[in-house]
Design an enzyme around this catalytic site. Structure first.
Site, short mmCIF file in Angstrom:
data_model
loop_
_atom_site.label_atom_id
_atom_site.label_comp_id
_atom_site.label_asym_id
_atom_site.label_seq_id
_atom_site.Cartn_x
_atom_site.Cartn_y
_atom_site.Cartn_z
N THR A 1 1.36 -1.17 -0.11
CA THR A 1 0.02 0.42 0.13
C THR A 1 0.60 1.00 0.02
O THR A 1 0.13 1.95 -0.38
CB THR A 1 -0.99 -0.14 1.16
OG1 THR A 1 -1.91 -0.76 1.23
CG2 THR A 1 -1.69 1.10 0.81
N THR B 1 1.14 -4.61 4.07
CA THR B 1 0.79 -4.72 5.76
C THR B 1 0.00 -6.49 5.86
O THR B 1 0.36 -7.35 7.26
CB THR B 1 -0.36 -3.94 6.02
OG1 THR B 1 -1.38 -3.76 6.04
CG2 THR B 1 0.57 -2.68 6.42
#
Length: 329
Positions: A13, A87
């Site tokens: 991300t 993540t």
């Protein structure tokens, strides 16, 4: 040669941007350059993109490339290494890298919960803090660290605790290792000695080790359709302190009797597995009597990775048990 920090990237991300509606974030090859320019600082950053993928797409060959690149950088004078990563599986990558990281210099893993194009993107601050941790004197010898939201976590302890919030990572049971700020880490506690390193590199392919979740009325009947020869090992995410339904025990005993290692973890976020609190059918005592191994403080995904690495290295049953005892709770 002046010290520098190598910044390796697998994407995630932190290197994604959203569409015009602020949705559907996707990898953006230009986001990395913009992010590094935004971080600045007095430390020379040497970026190297290994991939720009989601963390669900990370494979063993990516992690081998990270280790080879990180070792080469440190051996060439890098004060430390930073790895940017998605993540979703970041805690697993950090844990696996820590099994093999054999340098005193820190290897720091970070990422972001908000895409680079989002208001309040957390990537720049996380990367800045990761660079600080990579050069921090107190971080040397601690192995792989995860830095997120101004906190540093040990790879063995860190878990993703939120799928949305920027304070996405936590450590159990100890809490974060340190607060990141200034020229050094502010240690909040002294870490225990690191478990023995595996050396070398991760395997090219992981052995087949399914992860099954125990729960209400779950008898693990799926095992009836998975022949023992198709399983290198099994991890069960047990309820409570590492328990399964009594109805699951015959199936687990069958696998154990056929030489398939079974590791049982604890579903709850804190506390880990036990070895002695309960003695009813399906309890930790019953599982241990059957030959299972308890994962201790390791959550199930990390227990799976550890078992896969041990199996790939040809570890014996005693070797597997000893490796997990390092994480006993």
């Amino acid at each position: 040669m002046s010290a520098f920090v190598e910044v390796l990237s697998l994407g995630g991300t932190i290197f994604m941007t959203e569409d015009a509606r602020g949705e559907s974030a996707r990898p953006d090859d230009d986001a990395g350059a913009r992010l590094l320019a935004a971080v600045g600082g007095d430390v020379e950053l040497r970026p190297r993109a290994l991939a720009n993928i989601s963390s669900s797409d990370v494979r063993p060959h990516h992690l081998r490339a990270v280790l080879e690149s990180a070792r080469a950088a440190v051996d060439s004078g890098a004060a430390g290494v930073v790895l940017t990563h998605g993540t979703d599986t970041l805690e697993e990558t950090a844990f696996l890298l820590d099994r093999f990281w054999d340098r005193e210099a820190p290897l720091v893993v970070t990422g972001a919960m908000r895409p680079a194009s989002a208001p309040g993107a957390d990537g720049p601050a996380n990367l800045r803090d990761a660079v600080r941790a990579a050069t921090a004197p107190s971080a040397r010898g601690l192995g792989v660290l995860v830095v997120f939201d101004a906190h540093a976590h040990l790879a063995d302890r860190v878990v993703k605790a939120s799928s949305r919030g920027v304070s996405a990572f936590a450590s159990e049971p100890s809490g974060p290792l340190a607060i990141v700020g200034g020229e050094d880490l502010r240690l909040l506690h002294l870490p225990l000695p690191r478990p023995a390193r595996s050396g070398g590199l991760p395997p090219d392919r992981f052995p087949a080790v399914p992860l099954l979740t125990a729960g209400l009325d779950e008898d693990l009947a799926l095992l009836d359709h998975l022949p023992a020869e198709a399983l290198a090992g099994l991890v069960v995410d047990g309820v409570g302190m590492g328990h399964v339904s009594p109805a699951a025990m015959p199936r687990l005993r069958r696998l154990l009797g056929e030489g398939v290692p079974v590791v049982v973890a604890a579903r709850p976020f804190g506390g880990g597995t036990s070895t002695h609190h309960y003695g009813y059918p399906g309890s930790e005592v019953d599982l241990l009597d059957a030959g299972a191994v308890m994962a201790g403080l390791l959550p199930a995904p990390k227990a799976r990775l550890l078992l896969q690495v041990l199996l790939a290295s040809g570890a014996s049953a005693d070797g597997i048990r000893a490796a997990f005892e390092a994480y006993a709770s």
